[in-house]
Design an enzyme around this catalytic site. Structure first.
Site, short mmCIF file in Angstrom:
data_model
loop_
_atom_site.label_atom_id
_atom_site.label_comp_id
_atom_site.label_asym_id
_atom_site.label_seq_id
_atom_site.Cartn_x
_atom_site.Cartn_y
_atom_site.Cartn_z
N LYS A 37 71.25 66.27 44.17
CA LYS A 37 70.28 67.02 43.38
C LYS A 37 68.88 66.55 43.73
O LYS A 37 68.58 65.37 43.72
CB LYS A 37 70.52 66.80 41.88
CG LYS A 37 69.55 67.60 41.00
CD LYS A 37 69.96 67.52 39.55
CE LYS A 37 69.37 66.34 38.83
NZ LYS A 37 67.90 66.39 38.66
N ASP A 64 66.74 71.26 41.25
CA ASP A 64 66.60 71.23 39.78
C ASP A 64 65.12 71.21 39.40
O ASP A 64 64.56 70.15 39.12
CB ASP A 64 67.34 69.98 39.27
CG ASP A 64 67.19 69.74 37.78
OD1 ASP A 64 66.93 70.69 37.03
OD2 ASP A 64 67.34 68.56 37.37
N LYS A 66 63.86 73.63 37.13
CA LYS A 66 63.79 74.18 35.76
C LYS A 66 62.61 75.13 35.58
O LYS A 66 61.74 74.91 34.72
CB LYS A 66 63.68 73.05 34.73
CG LYS A 66 64.80 72.02 34.80
CD LYS A 66 64.63 70.96 33.73
CE LYS A 66 65.67 69.87 33.81
NZ LYS A 66 65.55 68.99 34.98
N ASP A 69 58.34 80.18 33.26
CA ASP A 69 57.00 80.79 33.41
C ASP A 69 57.15 82.29 33.18
O ASP A 69 58.24 82.75 32.79
CB ASP A 69 56.46 80.46 34.83
CG ASP A 69 54.94 80.39 34.87
OD1 ASP A 69 54.29 81.27 34.27
OD2 ASP A 69 54.39 79.48 35.51
N THR A 120 69.47 67.39 27.85
CA THR A 120 70.40 66.40 27.31
C THR A 120 69.67 65.18 26.73
O THR A 120 70.28 64.33 26.11
CB THR A 120 71.40 65.93 28.40
OG1 THR A 120 70.69 65.76 29.62
CG2 THR A 120 72.49 66.96 28.59
N ARG A 200 70.92 57.73 37.40
CA ARG A 200 70.71 56.28 37.34
C ARG A 200 71.97 55.44 37.34
O ARG A 200 71.97 54.33 37.89
CB ARG A 200 69.83 55.94 36.14
CG ARG A 200 68.39 56.35 36.37
CD ARG A 200 67.59 56.46 35.10
NE ARG A 200 68.01 57.60 34.31
CZ ARG A 200 67.40 58.00 33.20
NH1 ARG A 200 66.35 57.33 32.75
NH2 ARG A 200 67.82 59.07 32.54
O1 C5P Z 1 69.74 59.27 35.49
P1 C5P Z 1 70.46 60.38 34.80
O2 C5P Z 1 71.95 60.43 35.14
O3 C5P Z 1 70.20 60.43 33.31
O4 C5P Z 1 69.82 61.71 35.43
C1 C5P Z 1 70.07 62.98 34.95
C2 C5P Z 1 69.41 63.98 35.85
O5 C5P Z 1 69.72 65.28 35.37
C3 C5P Z 1 67.89 63.88 35.89
O6 C5P Z 1 67.52 64.21 37.23
C4 C5P Z 1 67.41 64.95 34.95
O7 C5P Z 1 66.19 65.52 35.36
C5 C5P Z 1 68.51 65.98 35.06
N1 C5P Z 1 68.73 66.85 33.91
C6 C5P Z 1 68.98 66.37 32.63
N2 C5P Z 1 69.17 67.24 31.59
C7 C5P Z 1 69.12 68.56 31.78
C8 C5P Z 1 68.85 69.07 33.08
C9 C5P Z 1 68.67 68.17 34.12
O8 C5P Z 1 69.08 65.16 32.44
N3 C5P Z 1 69.35 69.41 30.80
#
Ligand code: C5P
Length: 222
Positions: A37, A64, A66, A69, A120, A200
């Site tokens: 991603k 990603d 998002k 607009d 999330t 992460r």
């Molecule tokens: O580090 P972590 O596993 O929390 O990363 C989650 C990834 O998913 C991040 O890149 C974040 O921008 C993305 N994301 C998210 N929630 C969403 C859409 C995308 O955490 N609804």
């Protein structure tokens, strides 16, 4: 409950890395890595060339960004995202019906377009997630981004073929960081998620490949 076109798989979020670091990490994760991603950080730093490079290395890319607009701007952005070769592109469902329809009309032939329901990192998901998922489906989109705990309800409402991409994935007992609605890989796969976004928990691990492979194993056992 898995989408017939996408078996449950992990997408590794290449956040907090430079282009060079992300290519190295992807390589270090080994041959089991199929999806990566590219999010706001990496894209803003490296531009569309990072997507093209990852595609040339053979990865499926979820871009990603998002988009949220006015409809004309979003359709142009979705078209431009398609030109990078990205396989999966997203917009924000909060942009409303006209914006979602334009995103759908601009969908590149090789890519799927999905909608973020509720981040999330926000506590409240619930009914709004299913409402936004239904709207996204009505507007012709291919699926949504939602929390793992909401995937089953989204699939029930929108059908098994409607893609559920779930971030907020943590190993049991892992740090939540800034995420509020989290689940383990097994919980997400059991709930019907198609693609599990993991950042992460893998990218900051002392041995990223070991964590990645353990998570893949966990999904296979569901
Ligand atoms: O580090 P972590 O596993 O929390 O990363 C989650 C990834 O998913 C991040 O890149 C974040 O921008 C993305 N994301 C998210 N929630 C969403 C859409 C995308 O955490 N609804």
């Amino acid at each position: 409950m898995t989408n017939e076109n996408f078996p449950a798989e992990i997408i590794v979020a290449l956040d907090c890395l430079t282009g060079e670091e992300s290519l190295r990490l992807a390589e270090d994760l080994g041959p089991g890595l199929s999806w990566v991603k590219v999010g706001l950080e990496l894209f803003t730093r490296e531009g569309p060339s990072i997507v093209r490079t990852l595609k040339a290395e053979g990865y499926h890319v979820f871009l990603d960004l998002k988009f949220h607009d006015i409809p004309a701007t979003v359709s142009g952005a979705v078209r431009a995202a398609g030109e990078t070769g990205a396989d999966l592109v997203n917009v924000h469902a909060a942009g409303g019906e006209a914006m979602l329809r334009s995103a759908c009309d601009a969908r590149p032939p090789h890519a799927r377009v999905i909608a973020v329901t509720v981040l999330t990192s926000e506590r409240a998901g619930g009914e709004v997630v299913v409402e936004r998922a239904l709207l996204a489906r009505e507007c012709g989109l291919d699926g949504v981004v939602c929390a793992a705990a909401e995937a089953a309800a989204v699939k029930r409402a929108c059908g098994a073929g409607f893609l559920c991409v779930t971030p907020g994935i943590r190993p049991a007992g892992g740090a939540r960081d800034d995420q509020a609605r989290v689940a383990t890989p097994a919980e997400a796969a059991a709930g019907g998620a198609d693609l599990l976004v993991v950042g992460r928990a893998i990218t900051r691990a002392p041995d990223p490949r070991a964590v990645f492979e353990r998570m893949q194993e966990e999904i296979r056992e569901v």
